[in-house]
Design an enzyme around this catalytic site. Structure first.
Site, PDB file in Angstrom:
ATOM      1  N   CYS A   4       0.841  -1.208   0.000  1.00 29.69           N
ATOM      2  CA  CYS A   4       0.000   0.000   0.000  1.00 29.69           C
ATOM      3  C   CYS A   4       0.880   1.263   0.000  1.00 29.69           C
ATOM      4  O   CYS A   4       1.711   1.462   0.887  1.00 29.69           O
ATOM      5  CB  CYS A   4      -0.913  -0.002   1.217  1.00 29.69           C
ATOM      6  SG  CYS A   4      -1.814   1.550   1.427  1.00 29.69           S
TER       7      CYS A   4
ATOM      8  N   CYS B 166       0.410   3.390   3.239  1.00 32.58           N
ATOM      9  CA  CYS B 166       1.098   2.789   4.391  1.00 32.58           C
ATOM     10  C   CYS B 166       2.586   3.133   4.314  1.00 32.58           C
ATOM     11  O   CYS B 166       3.211   3.449   5.331  1.00 32.58           O
ATOM     12  CB  CYS B 166       0.904   1.274   4.412  1.00 32.58           C
ATOM     13  SG  CYS B 166      -0.714   0.728   5.021  1.00 32.58           S
TER      14      CYS B 166
ATOM     15  N   ASP C  39      -0.230  16.819  -1.508  1.00 31.15           N
ATOM     16  CA  ASP C  39      -0.665  16.013  -2.654  1.00 31.15           C
ATOM     17  C   ASP C  39       0.308  16.229  -3.818  1.00 31.15           C
ATOM     18  O   ASP C  39       0.697  17.358  -4.110  1.00 31.15           O
ATOM     19  CB  ASP C  39      -2.095  16.386  -3.070  1.00 31.15           C
ATOM     20  CG  ASP C  39      -2.704  15.319  -3.968  1.00 31.15           C
ATOM     21  OD1 ASP C  39      -3.651  14.646  -3.522  1.00 31.15           O
ATOM     22  OD2 ASP C  39      -2.234  15.163  -5.122  1.00 31.15           O
TER      23      ASP C  39
ATOM     24  N   HIS D 140      -4.731   1.107   8.432  1.00 30.86           N
ATOM     25  CA  HIS D 140      -5.143   0.905   7.038  1.00 30.86           C
ATOM     26  C   HIS D 140      -6.576   0.399   6.976  1.00 30.86           C
ATOM     27  O   HIS D 140      -6.883  -0.682   7.482  1.00 30.86           O
ATOM     28  CB  HIS D 140      -4.219  -0.104   6.322  1.00 30.86           C
ATOM     29  CG  HIS D 140      -4.665  -0.388   4.914  1.00 30.86           C
ATOM     30  ND1 HIS D 140      -4.006   0.096   3.815  1.00 30.86           N
ATOM     31  CD2 HIS D 140      -5.747  -1.069   4.441  1.00 30.86           C
ATOM     32  CE1 HIS D 140      -4.659  -0.269   2.722  1.00 30.86           C
ATOM     33  NE2 HIS D 140      -5.716  -0.988   3.084  1.00 30.86           N
TER      34      HIS D 140
ATOM     35  N   ASN E 187     -12.964  10.777  -1.216  1.00 22.88           N
ATOM     36  CA  ASN E 187     -13.528  10.065  -2.355  1.00 22.88           C
ATOM     37  C   ASN E 187     -13.716   8.610  -1.950  1.00 22.88           C
ATOM     38  O   ASN E 187     -12.787   7.974  -1.455  1.00 22.88           O
ATOM     39  CB  ASN E 187     -12.594  10.175  -3.568  1.00 22.88           C
ATOM     40  CG  ASN E 187     -12.432  11.616  -4.029  1.00 22.88           C
ATOM     41  OD1 ASN E 187     -13.387  12.384  -4.032  1.00 22.88           O
ATOM     42  ND2 ASN E 187     -11.222  11.998  -4.406  1.00 22.88           N
TER      43      ASN E 187
ATOM     44  N   GLY F  94     -13.921   8.795  -7.759  1.00 18.82           N
ATOM     45  CA  GLY F  94     -12.598   9.389  -7.907  1.00 18.82           C
ATOM     46  C   GLY F  94     -11.522   8.812  -7.010  1.00 18.82           C
ATOM     47  O   GLY F  94     -10.392   9.291  -7.027  1.00 18.82           O
TER      48      GLY F  94
ATOM     49  N   THR G 109      -8.538   6.735  -5.987  1.00 21.57           N
ATOM     50  CA  THR G 109      -7.478   6.036  -6.725  1.00 21.57           C
ATOM     51  C   THR G 109      -6.508   5.317  -5.791  1.00 21.57           C
ATOM     52  O   THR G 109      -5.804   4.407  -6.229  1.00 21.57           O
ATOM     53  CB  THR G 109      -6.679   7.016  -7.602  1.00 21.57           C
ATOM     54  OG1 THR G 109      -6.123   8.048  -6.783  1.00 21.57           O
ATOM     55  CG2 THR G 109      -7.571   7.649  -8.674  1.00 21.57           C
TER      56      THR G 109
ATOM     57  N   HIS H 273      -7.988   8.390   3.207  1.00 23.71           N
ATOM     58  CA  HIS H 273      -7.282   9.668   3.324  1.00 23.71           C
ATOM     59  C   HIS H 273      -8.267  10.801   3.120  1.00 23.71           C
ATOM     60  O   HIS H 273      -9.292  10.643   2.456  1.00 23.71           O
ATOM     61  CB  HIS H 273      -6.135   9.761   2.306  1.00 23.71           C
ATOM     62  CG  HIS H 273      -6.561   9.506   0.899  1.00 23.71           C
ATOM     63  ND1 HIS H 273      -6.737   8.232   0.413  1.00 23.71           N
ATOM     64  CD2 HIS H 273      -6.886  10.352  -0.105  1.00 23.71           C
ATOM     65  CE1 HIS H 273      -7.135   8.303  -0.843  1.00 23.71           C
ATOM     66  NE2 HIS H 273      -7.240   9.575  -1.188  1.00 23.71           N
TER      67      HIS H 273
ATOM     68  N   HIS I  69      -8.681  14.681   1.851  1.00 24.62           N
ATOM     69  CA  HIS I  69      -8.130  15.815   1.110  1.00 24.62           C
ATOM     70  C   HIS I  69      -8.480  17.094   1.869  1.00 24.62           C
ATOM     71  O   HIS I  69      -9.652  17.300   2.226  1.00 24.62           O
ATOM     72  CB  HIS I  69      -8.757  15.909  -0.287  1.00 24.62           C
ATOM     73  CG  HIS I  69      -8.462  14.741  -1.180  1.00 24.62           C
ATOM     74  ND1 HIS I  69      -7.499  14.787  -2.158  1.00 24.62           N
ATOM     75  CD2 HIS I  69      -9.011  13.503  -1.245  1.00 24.62           C
ATOM     76  CE1 HIS I  69      -7.465  13.619  -2.803  1.00 24.62           C
ATOM     77  NE2 HIS I  69      -8.378  12.824  -2.266  1.00 24.62           N
TER      78      HIS I  69
HETATM   79  P1  5GP Z   1      -7.916   9.778  -4.286  1.00 20.54           P
HETATM   80  O1  5GP Z   1      -7.960   9.958  -5.791  1.00 20.54           O
HETATM   81  O2  5GP Z   1      -7.731   8.324  -3.935  1.00 20.54           O
HETATM   82  O3  5GP Z   1      -9.037  10.422  -3.550  1.00 20.54           O
HETATM   83  O4  5GP Z   1      -6.634  10.563  -3.804  1.00 20.54           O
HETATM   84  C1  5GP Z   1      -5.345  10.091  -3.985  1.00 20.54           C
HETATM   85  C2  5GP Z   1      -4.468  11.301  -4.031  1.00 20.54           C
HETATM   86  O5  5GP Z   1      -3.144  10.897  -3.804  1.00 20.54           O
HETATM   87  C3  5GP Z   1      -4.483  12.015  -5.387  1.00 20.54           C
HETATM   88  O6  5GP Z   1      -4.924  13.353  -5.212  1.00 20.54           O
HETATM   89  C4  5GP Z   1      -3.055  11.918  -5.874  1.00 20.54           C
HETATM   90  O7  5GP Z   1      -2.617  13.096  -6.525  1.00 20.54           O
HETATM   91  C5  5GP Z   1      -2.279  11.659  -4.591  1.00 20.54           C
HETATM   92  N1  5GP Z   1      -1.086  10.863  -4.770  1.00 20.54           N
HETATM   93  C6  5GP Z   1      -0.957   9.724  -5.508  1.00 20.54           C
HETATM   94  N2  5GP Z   1       0.292   9.229  -5.408  1.00 20.54           N
HETATM   95  C7  5GP Z   1       0.969  10.066  -4.584  1.00 20.54           C
HETATM   96  C8  5GP Z   1       2.316  10.086  -4.097  1.00 20.54           C
HETATM   97  O8  5GP Z   1       3.139   9.231  -4.392  1.00 20.54           O
HETATM   98  N3  5GP Z   1       2.663  11.114  -3.254  1.00 20.54           N
HETATM   99  C9  5GP Z   1       1.772  12.086  -2.897  1.00 20.54           C
HETATM  100  N4  5GP Z   1       2.229  13.039  -2.082  1.00 20.54           N
HETATM  101  N5  5GP Z   1       0.492  12.095  -3.331  1.00 20.54           N
HETATM  102  C10 5GP Z   1       0.100  11.106  -4.163  1.00 20.54           C
HETATM  103 ZN    ZN Z   2      -2.395   1.342   3.614  1.00 20.93          ZN
END
Ligand code: 5GP
Ligand code: ZN
Length: 104
Positions: A5, A8, A28, A44, A83, A89, A91, A96, A98
């Site tokens: 992960c 993690c 981000d 987690h 999300n 959205g 990913t 987490h 935002h």
């Molecule tokens: P989600 O799309 O799951 O709500 O948010 C995941 C967020 O993690 C996205 O906004 C993406 O830009 C951010 N993100 C993905 N990989 C990394 C990374 O390696 N480092 C950081 N700091 N942010 C990441």
């Molecule tokens: Zn995790």
């Protein structure tokens, strides 16, 4: 901890802008606002859908940390987003929050 992960891993090794027992905040990598931070819990769970797995005191401390991170970043007005699921959205499948702001 889940071995494969990303969050993690970032919890343990990331560049943290804030941290407290069990929670960190990072920038981000692809900001969608002038200030775009992510609050990541050590515990987690794949999605917010599983929030019931958090002990109540830990869930409360997590929300307080979200507010502290926003205040610490100098934000008065801001948006807090989670999300939940791919079509909404999500990913990264580690809960987490935002924290977005800084539009002035
Ligand atoms: P989600 O799309 O799951 O709500 O948010 C995941 C967020 O993690 C996205 O906004 C993406 O830009 C951010 N993100 C993905 N990989 C990394 C990374 O390696 N480092 C950081 N700091 N942010 C990441
Ligand atoms: Zn995790």
């Amino acid at each position: 901890m889940k071995a494969d992960c990303l969050f993690c891993k970032l919890y343990r090794e990331g560049d943290h802008v804030a941290a407290t027992d069990g929670f960190v905040a990072i920038r981000d990598i692809n900001p969608q606002a002038p200030v775009h931070l992510l609050v990541i819990p050590e515990r987690h769970i794949d999605t917010f859908r599983d929030i019931g797995e958090f002990p109540a005191d830990e869930a409360k401390r997590m929300l307080e940390f979200v507010a502290d991170v926003a205040a610490g970043a100098g934000l008065k007005d801001y948006r807090v987003v989670v999300n939940v699921g791919p079509s909404a959205g999500q990913t990264v499948f580690h809960l987490h929050w935002h924290v977005m702001g800084g539009w002035s």
